[in-house]
Design an enzyme around this catalytic site. Structure first.
Site, PDB file in Angstrom:
ATOM      1  N   GLU A 150      -1.745  -0.714   8.272  1.00  0.00           N
ATOM      2  CA  GLU A 150      -2.714  -1.668   8.796  1.00  0.00           C
ATOM      3  C   GLU A 150      -2.044  -2.637   9.771  1.00  0.00           C
ATOM      4  O   GLU A 150      -0.814  -2.692   9.881  1.00  0.00           O
ATOM      5  CB  GLU A 150      -3.374  -2.448   7.657  1.00  0.00           C
ATOM      6  CG  GLU A 150      -2.422  -3.290   6.829  1.00  0.00           C
ATOM      7  CD  GLU A 150      -3.058  -3.857   5.572  1.00  0.00           C
ATOM      8  OE1 GLU A 150      -4.079  -3.323   5.114  1.00  0.00           O
ATOM      9  OE2 GLU A 150      -2.519  -4.837   5.038  1.00  0.00           O
ATOM     10  N   HIS A 201       3.369  -7.733   1.260  1.00  0.00           N
ATOM     11  CA  HIS A 201       2.696  -8.673   2.151  1.00  0.00           C
ATOM     12  C   HIS A 201       1.582  -9.413   1.420  1.00  0.00           C
ATOM     13  O   HIS A 201       1.145  -9.007   0.349  1.00  0.00           O
ATOM     14  CB  HIS A 201       2.112  -7.944   3.368  1.00  0.00           C
ATOM     15  CG  HIS A 201       1.058  -6.937   3.007  1.00  0.00           C
ATOM     16  ND1 HIS A 201       1.360  -5.650   2.619  1.00  0.00           N
ATOM     17  CD2 HIS A 201      -0.294  -7.015   2.954  1.00  0.00           C
ATOM     18  CE1 HIS A 201       0.247  -4.977   2.370  1.00  0.00           C
ATOM     19  NE2 HIS A 201      -0.778  -5.796   2.561  1.00  0.00           N
ATOM     20  N   ARG A 211      -1.189  -4.331  -6.422  1.00  0.00           N
ATOM     21  CA  ARG A 211      -1.033  -5.778  -6.574  1.00  0.00           C
ATOM     22  C   ARG A 211       0.163  -6.043  -7.475  1.00  0.00           C
ATOM     23  O   ARG A 211       0.224  -5.545  -8.601  1.00  0.00           O
ATOM     24  CB  ARG A 211      -2.318  -6.354  -7.174  1.00  0.00           C
ATOM     25  CG  ARG A 211      -2.410  -7.868  -7.192  1.00  0.00           C
ATOM     26  CD  ARG A 211      -3.708  -8.329  -7.866  1.00  0.00           C
ATOM     27  NE  ARG A 211      -4.883  -7.838  -7.181  1.00  0.00           N
ATOM     28  CZ  ARG A 211      -5.817  -7.074  -7.747  1.00  0.00           C
ATOM     29  NH1 ARG A 211      -5.703  -6.692  -9.010  1.00  0.00           N
ATOM     30  NH2 ARG A 211      -6.852  -6.698  -7.049  1.00  0.00           N
ATOM     31  N   HIS A 237       0.835  -1.200   0.000  1.00  0.00           N
ATOM     32  CA  HIS A 237       0.000   0.000   0.000  1.00  0.00           C
ATOM     33  C   HIS A 237       0.871   1.253   0.000  1.00  0.00           C
ATOM     34  O   HIS A 237       1.923   1.279   0.650  1.00  0.00           O
ATOM     35  CB  HIS A 237      -0.922   0.015   1.215  1.00  0.00           C
ATOM     36  CG  HIS A 237      -1.694  -1.254   1.384  1.00  0.00           C
ATOM     37  ND1 HIS A 237      -2.596  -1.706   0.449  1.00  0.00           N
ATOM     38  CD2 HIS A 237      -1.667  -2.187   2.369  1.00  0.00           C
ATOM     39  CE1 HIS A 237      -3.109  -2.856   0.864  1.00  0.00           C
ATOM     40  NE2 HIS A 237      -2.558  -3.165   2.015  1.00  0.00           N
TER      41      HIS A 237
END
Length: 323
Positions: A122, A180, A200, A105
């Site tokens: 996150e 991740h 992605r 991200h």
């Protein structure tokens, strides 16, 4: 007459995903006929996916409407000054029947420039994991952009990724830029900034029913990846009963581990809303005027204006979150 705020539950927003399964239905009791339920968005202010209240006198009101109506009473003075009518966190449960894509991200600066969005810092709390299930976090060796691109183009990216076997209670902090993925067989709770921006970079050569591969974001990702990040993503924390045990504290959220087997009197001194995610057992949350039951797989938002309340349980495990 002004409505008195109280602890709020919301209807889950369920997401059908190519990699999703049925644990959100079988283990967390989310009612749905979707074939592959990958995500349950518990509290969301993402555009197009704003949460709707499911309990009490504010039932059927949207989170966005609550923010514009109650402002600092809902999220706290400092939070309202900073975020205005935008709720700062997105709370999810995620069930990976198959491996998720390898992704990362962008940070706040890149996300604002490219997508008019927050970044996406996150954390994960593993609620259940099948035998030998894993999470992918970061690289397994010193990495450079050139070496990364070489493996990406040779379709050998998995050779340089770090795989961690996981069990219930394992917790990971995923900073922006960190590569991740959630592995097959993992059910987890995710706490993150309000953002749906994901880059992605590899999707296991997967295609949908029509034979189409999902979009990759190779060019966007290259200057968003942290190639030399510290190995500090595994979170250690205590589990002292009836005490808020620190797990993660960052500029975007604080999360504590809370195991309850009695009645706790909570004093909210944080100038923030409080979120409780029930990851095991059940509990009652009670104010002077309202009480509700919180069971495994449910999430509650306690408005900032409610500065004292009680949590009662025989044996419940909660994640306590605030900003």
């Amino acid at each position: 007459m002004k409505t008195t705020l109280y602890p709020l539950k919301f209807h889950p927003i369920l997401k059908d995903k190519i990699w999703g399964g049925q644990k959100l239905k079988s283990l967390l009791y989310k009612g749905s006929n979707l074939p592959n339920i990958g995500e349950s968005w518990e509290i969301s202010d993402v555009d197009g996916d704003t949460s709707i209240v499911s309990n009490g006198s504010l039932e059927n009101q949207t989170l966005k409407h609550l923010l514009s109506t109650f402002k600092a009473d809902l999220i706290g003075v400092k939070n309202y000054e900073k975020f205005g009518n935008k709720f700062p966190l997105l709370i999810k449960f995620i069930d990976a029947k198959q491996d998720l894509s390898i992704q990362l991200h962008p940070n706040d600066k890149l996300a604002a420039k490219r997508h008019n969005s927050f970044g996406k810092t996150e954390m994960w709390y593993v609620m259940q994991a099948d035998k030998d299930a894993n999470l992918i976090v970061d690289f397994n060796q010193k990495m450079t952009p050139d070496l990364y691109l070489e493996h990406l183009h040779n379709k050998s990216l998995t050779e340089i990724l770090n795989f961690d076997k996981v069990k219930t209670g394992d917790t990971y902090f995923i900073e922006v830029g960190r590569v991740h993925a959630i592995g097959a067989g993992v059910l987890l709770a995710e706490i993150q900034q309000t953002s749906d921006i994901t880059y992605r970079i590899y999707d296991w050569e997967r295609t949908d029913d029509a034979g189409n591969a999902r979009e990759l974001h190779t060019d966007l990702a290259i200057d968003a990846i942290g190639f030399d990040m510290p190995d500090n993503f595994r979170v250690s924390y205590k589990k002292t009963a009836n005490h808020s045990n620190p797990m993660v504290s960052c500029p975007y959220f604080t999360t504590n581990f809370l195991k309850v087997d009695t009645t706790l009197k909570i004093e909210n001194t944080h100038d923030s809303f409080m979120i409780y995610i029930c990851v095991e057992g059940q509990a009652e949350i009670k104010t002077d005027t309202y009480s509700l039951q919180l069971t495994k797989g449910e999430t509650v938002l306690v408005p900032a204006a409610l500065q004292t309340f009680e949590i009662t349980a025989n044996d419940a495990t909660l994640l306590e979150v605030y900003v």
